[in-house]
Motif scaffolding. Structure first.
Motif, PDB file in Angstrom:
ATOM      1  N   MET A  48       0.960  -1.064   0.172  1.00  0.00           N
ATOM      2  CA  MET A  48      -0.068   0.043   0.086  1.00  0.00           C
ATOM      3  C   MET A  48       1.243   1.258  -0.009  1.00  0.00           C
ATOM      4  O   MET A  48       2.021   1.068  -0.149  1.00  0.00           O
ATOM      5  CB  MET A  48      -0.943   0.107   0.930  1.00  0.00           C
ATOM      6  N   LYS A  49       0.473   2.828   0.123  1.00  0.00           N
ATOM      7  CA  LYS A  49       0.871   4.349   0.116  1.00  0.00           C
ATOM      8  C   LYS A  49       0.092   4.642   0.275  1.00  0.00           C
ATOM      9  O   LYS A  49      -0.789   5.222   0.430  1.00  0.00           O
ATOM     10  CB  LYS A  49       1.140   4.125  -1.765  1.00  0.00           C
ATOM     11  N   VAL A  50       0.601   6.209   0.611  1.00  0.00           N
ATOM     12  CA  VAL A  50      -0.150   6.394   1.866  1.00  0.00           C
ATOM     13  C   VAL A  50      -0.990   7.250   0.372  1.00  0.00           C
ATOM     14  O   VAL A  50      -1.311   7.291  -0.475  1.00  0.00           O
ATOM     15  CB  VAL A  50       1.402   8.519   2.024  1.00  0.00           C
ATOM     16  N   GLY A  51      -2.709   7.186   0.799  1.00  0.00           N
ATOM     17  CA  GLY A  51      -3.605   8.567   0.670  1.00  0.00           C
ATOM     18  C   GLY A  51      -4.311   6.615   0.287  1.00  0.00           C
ATOM     19  O   GLY A  51      -5.625   6.813  -0.605  1.00  0.00           O
ATOM     20  N   ASP A  52      -4.001   5.776   0.114  1.00  0.00           N
ATOM     21  CA  ASP A  52      -4.756   4.741   0.539  1.00  0.00           C
ATOM     22  C   ASP A  52      -6.188   4.418   0.985  1.00  0.00           C
ATOM     23  O   ASP A  52      -5.804   4.372   2.353  1.00  0.00           O
ATOM     24  CB  ASP A  52      -4.596   3.065   0.135  1.00  0.00           C
ATOM     25  N   GLU A  53      -7.339   3.840   0.516  1.00  0.00           N
ATOM     26  CA  GLU A  53      -7.923   3.868   1.434  1.00  0.00           C
ATOM     27  C   GLU A  53      -8.138   2.449   1.704  1.00  0.00           C
ATOM     28  O   GLU A  53      -8.143   1.598   0.802  1.00  0.00           O
ATOM     29  CB  GLU A  53      -9.450   4.214   0.702  1.00  0.00           C
ATOM     30  N   VAL A  54      -7.885   1.345   2.867  1.00  0.00           N
ATOM     31  CA  VAL A  54      -7.963   0.153   2.993  1.00  0.00           C
ATOM     32  C   VAL A  54      -8.910   0.175   3.961  1.00  0.00           C
ATOM     33  O   VAL A  54      -9.859   0.191   4.811  1.00  0.00           O
ATOM     34  CB  VAL A  54      -6.708  -0.250   3.572  1.00  0.00           C
ATOM     35  N   GLU A  55      -9.384  -1.130   4.030  1.00  0.00           N
ATOM     36  CA  GLU A  55     -10.356  -2.739   5.103  1.00  0.00           C
ATOM     37  C   GLU A  55      -9.593  -2.855   5.468  1.00  0.00           C
ATOM     38  O   GLU A  55      -8.561  -3.487   5.458  1.00  0.00           O
ATOM     39  CB  GLU A  55     -11.187  -3.077   4.095  1.00  0.00           C
ATOM     40  N   ALA A  56      -9.791  -3.490   7.098  1.00  0.00           N
ATOM     41  CA  ALA A  56      -8.647  -4.241   8.076  1.00  0.00           C
ATOM     42  C   ALA A  56      -9.878  -4.400   8.409  1.00  0.00           C
ATOM     43  O   ALA A  56     -10.856  -3.974   9.379  1.00  0.00           O
ATOM     44  CB  ALA A  56      -7.680  -3.304   8.212  1.00  0.00           C
ATOM     45  N   VAL A  57      -8.912  -5.317   9.797  1.00  0.00           N
ATOM     46  CA  VAL A  57      -9.826  -5.981  10.706  1.00  0.00           C
ATOM     47  C   VAL A  57      -9.174  -5.983  12.120  1.00  0.00           C
ATOM     48  O   VAL A  57      -7.772  -5.612  12.228  1.00  0.00           O
ATOM     49  CB  VAL A  57      -9.592  -7.509  10.716  1.00  0.00           C
ATOM     50  N   ILE A  58     -10.117  -5.705  13.374  1.00  0.00           N
ATOM     51  CA  ILE A  58      -9.269  -5.007  14.400  1.00  0.00           C
ATOM     52  C   ILE A  58      -8.466  -6.331  15.236  1.00  0.00           C
ATOM     53  O   ILE A  58      -9.297  -7.040  15.521  1.00  0.00           O
ATOM     54  CB  ILE A  58     -10.119  -4.588  15.883  1.00  0.00           C
ATOM     55  N   LEU A  59      -7.216  -6.031  15.592  1.00  0.00           N
ATOM     56  CA  LEU A  59      -6.192  -7.789  16.451  1.00  0.00           C
ATOM     57  C   LEU A  59      -6.109  -7.166  17.878  1.00  0.00           C
ATOM     58  O   LEU A  59      -6.749  -8.366  18.113  1.00  0.00           O
ATOM     59  CB  LEU A  59      -5.031  -7.327  15.326  1.00  0.00           C
ATOM     60  N   THR A  60      -5.932  -5.419  17.848  1.00  0.00           N
ATOM     61  CA  THR A  60      -5.853  -4.721  19.451  1.00  0.00           C
ATOM     62  C   THR A  60      -6.215  -3.961  19.729  1.00  0.00           C
ATOM     63  O   THR A  60      -6.365  -3.008  18.285  1.00  0.00           O
ATOM     64  CB  THR A  60      -4.354  -5.065  19.780  1.00  0.00           C
ATOM     65  N   LEU A  61      -6.966  -4.065  20.292  1.00  0.00           N
ATOM     66  CA  LEU A  61      -7.432  -2.142  20.810  1.00  0.00           C
ATOM     67  C   LEU A  61      -7.340  -2.013  22.607  1.00  0.00           C
ATOM     68  O   LEU A  61      -7.895  -2.916  23.401  1.00  0.00           O
ATOM     69  CB  LEU A  61      -8.951  -2.822  20.750  1.00  0.00           C
ATOM     70  N   ASP A  62      -6.994  -0.950  22.269  1.00  0.00           N
ATOM     71  CA  ASP A  62      -6.832  -0.434  24.114  1.00  0.00           C
ATOM     72  C   ASP A  62      -7.260   0.891  24.080  1.00  0.00           C
ATOM     73  O   ASP A  62      -5.879   1.798  24.096  1.00  0.00           O
ATOM     74  CB  ASP A  62      -4.917  -0.691  24.403  1.00  0.00           C
ATOM     75  N   ARG A  63      -8.118   0.914  24.808  1.00  0.00           N
ATOM     76  CA  ARG A  63      -8.971   2.607  24.478  1.00  0.00           C
ATOM     77  C   ARG A  63      -7.742   3.142  25.841  1.00  0.00           C
ATOM     78  O   ARG A  63      -7.841   4.660  25.529  1.00  0.00           O
ATOM     79  CB  ARG A  63     -10.207   2.282  25.437  1.00  0.00           C
ATOM     80  N   GLU A  64      -7.220   2.397  26.673  1.00  0.00           N
ATOM     81  CA  GLU A  64      -6.143   3.637  27.720  1.00  0.00           C
ATOM     82  C   GLU A  64      -5.065   4.211  26.942  1.00  0.00           C
ATOM     83  O   GLU A  64      -4.664   5.055  27.288  1.00  0.00           O
ATOM     84  CB  GLU A  64      -5.805   2.777  28.952  1.00  0.00           C
ATOM     85  N   GLU A  65      -4.431   2.811  26.312  1.00  0.00           N
ATOM     86  CA  GLU A  65      -3.292   3.178  25.592  1.00  0.00           C
ATOM     87  C   GLU A  65      -3.644   4.159  24.473  1.00  0.00           C
ATOM     88  O   GLU A  65      -2.352   4.477  23.616  1.00  0.00           O
ATOM     89  CB  GLU A  65      -2.110   2.395  25.779  1.00  0.00           C
ATOM     90  N   ARG A  66      -4.584   3.915  24.089  1.00  0.00           N
ATOM     91  CA  ARG A  66      -5.344   4.490  22.784  1.00  0.00           C
ATOM     92  C   ARG A  66      -3.753   4.106  21.293  1.00  0.00           C
ATOM     93  O   ARG A  66      -3.789   4.284  20.901  1.00  0.00           O
ATOM     94  CB  ARG A  66      -4.962   6.053  23.199  1.00  0.00           C
TER      95      ARG A  66
END
Length: 595
Positions: free
Chosen positions: A344-362
């Motif tokens: 990929m390159k800067v500006g590309d629109e991509v779809e992805a899957v969330i693997l990890t999510l840490d709201r406290e550490e953002r």
């Protein structure tokens, strides 16, 4: 009539002379003129005097210097003083008391010039604030009319703010301070900035004294740089670093603010002397992570834009200020070390899957390979042992070729599995990187995600046929194609190669066989598993000589058997022939066999 008083006439009034129009008194006309002149100022040509403005219009100023006539001066000579009004005292230079029309000729410009050098020196000494008219632009600044002298106003001394358009100052009358005089060259340098600075210094002290972290102030965008924005807080400058402009990534501060824009900022920090003030703009709005959908969880699909690329991965902005990292290892099921820029390159629109999510550490990590099934989950069904496929050559090693059948499915073709017949020293002799190659699955290593592949297995093993052609003892024509220390490589029919050691390369005349020589070779060893054929040229004539010798011996033996047996019996005790030993050995083997 009662109020009227009788006034007695002057006793010595000359009524007769009055009636005749003569002088009405005994005083002569000359005396009267002399008395009148005494009431007027004594003026001389080329003299500087003070006068009073008694009238003015759009073009001229009328000045009374107490002389019998008033002088007229062009208004343009007063352009340095736009506030001039009737009643003001001005200095004038008397050019001529009377021209041909009897007019008093005055000049304000020359009066100023006459006294200007003294005035300008006094202004420097007394730090006096003077007025000047900006005449025009010049290199590095402006030319200012001060007391009729052309003074220099450097561009840096016009204002405390950087000047973007110098032309707007041309034609303006401003207050100045004389900052430098070169007596030798009669050069005068003036400053307007010096007047503002003193005032700002006082404002600065007041503002700085009240500064507190977390305080919100209104400011004006003063300057924009690549690393941030300078804000004028009313005489005090602060800097909003580019990272404090927005919660999202900003490549150019001009995307967020513009010059002269007024905005609220928060004080983040300042040094002990409060000279360096760090400001923030994004801190006045809630952090985007706080507004992130609370239902978002690991495994969910999100869409975003690539904002930053690195070799190790890509940062995806799924909302302004909310980013996730797709590590390069999560871009493909392939185990090959590759750069994220391959995907990929800067500006590309991509779809992805969330693997990890840490709201406290953002922090959030994403993956795109998870959008496809892992090919190794069903590897036995898709690529069973014995199945044939087309693969792409990815890399070489000394021992084989690494290929990729599909994204994430890699395999190794061992160098020995490339060809049945060719002796390959390095895989680059056989194929090249990027080329397609036909393969057959030989073995599946699911744990290490690697297939063992073969290329030669797609063809029948010619050594099965060679076994029937190159039997031990058979003779074939061959050409020496390579000479080595240990012997020679010989090209045989059907594209197969054999090997002959130096002693087997001796010709009948005793000379050694040479490179490119075509000779008859006898097979003295055939090893199908090792794909090895050992040849000998010497054996052909050596074996022929032995066969001839054997035949001669056989004939001699027949002839000797016809002679009398008695002497043979007598000699038997004395000597044992070679033939007897062979016969004994054979008899021994026979007896042992019976046992």
């Amino acid at each position: 009539m009662e109020n009227l008083k009788n006034v007695a006439p002057i006793e010595d009034f000359n009524w007769e002379a009055y009636e005749n129009g003569d002088a009405v008194s005994n005083v002569s006309r000359e005396d009267l003129e002399k008395a009148y002149d005494n009431t007027l100022n004594k003026v001389n040509d080329r003299e500087v005097v003070d006068g009073t403005v008694i009238a003015m219009n759009k073009r001229e100023v009328v000045v009374n210097i107490g002389y019998k006539s008033d002088g007229i001066i062009p208004l343009s000579e007063f352009r340095y003083n736009p506030d001039l009004k009737v009643g003001d005292t001005v200095e004038v230079y008397i050019e001529n008391q009377e021209d041909k029309k009897g007019q008093l000729i005055l000049s304000h410009k020359k009066a100023r010039a006459t006294r200007s050098w003294d005035r300008v020196n006094a202004a420097l000494e007394n730090e006096e604030i003077i007025k000047g008219y900006i005449k025009c632009r010049t290199k590095g600044g402006m030319i200012v009319d001060v007391f009729g002298i052309e003074a220099f106003l450097p561009g840096s001394q016009i204002d405390v703010k950087p000047i973007r358009d110098y032309d707007v100052f041309v034609g303006k009358t401003m207050e100045f301070k004389v900052v430098k005089i070169n007596q030798e060259f009669k050069n005068v340098v003036v400053s307007h900035k010096a007047l503002i600075e003193a005032e700002l210094e006082q404002q600065k002290k007041e503002i700085i004294g009240k500064l507190e972290k977390g305080q919100v102030l209104e400011g004006t965008v003063k300057n924009i740089t690549s690393y941030g924005v300078f804000i004028d807080l009313g005489g005090v400058d602060g800097l909003i670093h580019i990272t404090d402009l927005s919660w999202g990534r900003v490549s150019d501060p001009r995307e967020v603010v513009s010059l002269d824009q007024k905005l609220n900022v928060v004080i983040l920090d300042f040094d002990d002397e409060k000279k360096r003030i760090a400001l923030g703009l994004k801190q006045l709005t809630p952090h985007p992570w706080d507004g992130l959908d609370p239902n978002l969880k690991v495994g969910d699909h999100v869409k975003g834009k690539v904002v930053v690329m690195a070799d190790y991965g890509a940062f995806i902005e799924i909302a302004p200020g909310v980013e996730g990292l797709i590590h390069v290892s999560e871009m493909s099921w392939s185990q090959h070390l590759r750069s994220a820029q391959d995907f990929m390159k800067v500006g590309d629109e991509v779809e992805a899957v969330i693997l990890t999510l840490d709201r406290e550490e953002r922090k959030m990590s994403l993956g795109i390979k998870q959008l496809k099934a892992d090919p190794w989950e069903s590897i036995e069904e898709k690529y069973p042992v014995g199945s044939k496929h087309t693969a792409k050559v990815r890399n070489f090693t000394n021992f084989g070729v690494f290929v990729e059948i599909e994204e994430g499915v890699d395999g190794l073709i061992h160098i020995s599995d490339l060809s049945w017949t060719k002796k390959i020293k390095h895989p680059s002799e056989f194929t090249q990187i990027g080329a397609d190659i036909e393969v057959q699955v030989l073995e599946i290593d699911k744990e290490n995600r690697r297939l063992s592949l073969g290329h030669k297995q797609l063809e029948e093993n010619p050594w099965d046929v060679f076994e029937t052609v190159f039997t031990v003892g058979s003779v074939h024509e061959g050409t020496i194609i390579e000479m080595l220390d240990k012997g020679a490589v010989v090209a045989l029919p059907y594209g197969v190669e054999g090997f002959a050691t130096p002693k087997h390369l001796v010709k009948e005349d005793g000379s050694q066989a040479q490179l490119d020589e075509k000779l008859e070779f006898k097979v003295i060893e055939f090893n199908k598993d090792a794909k090895r054929i050992i040849l000998s040229h010497s054996r052909i004539f050596e074996d022929a000589a032995k066969a001839e010798e054997k035949a001669e011996k056989k004939a001699a033996k027949k002839a000797s058997s016809k002679k009398e047996e008695t002497p043979m019996i007598q000699n038997q005790a004395a000597s044992t022939t070679l033939g007897d030993i062979d016969a004994l050995a054979a008899l021994k083997e026979q007896l042992e066999g019976k046992k």
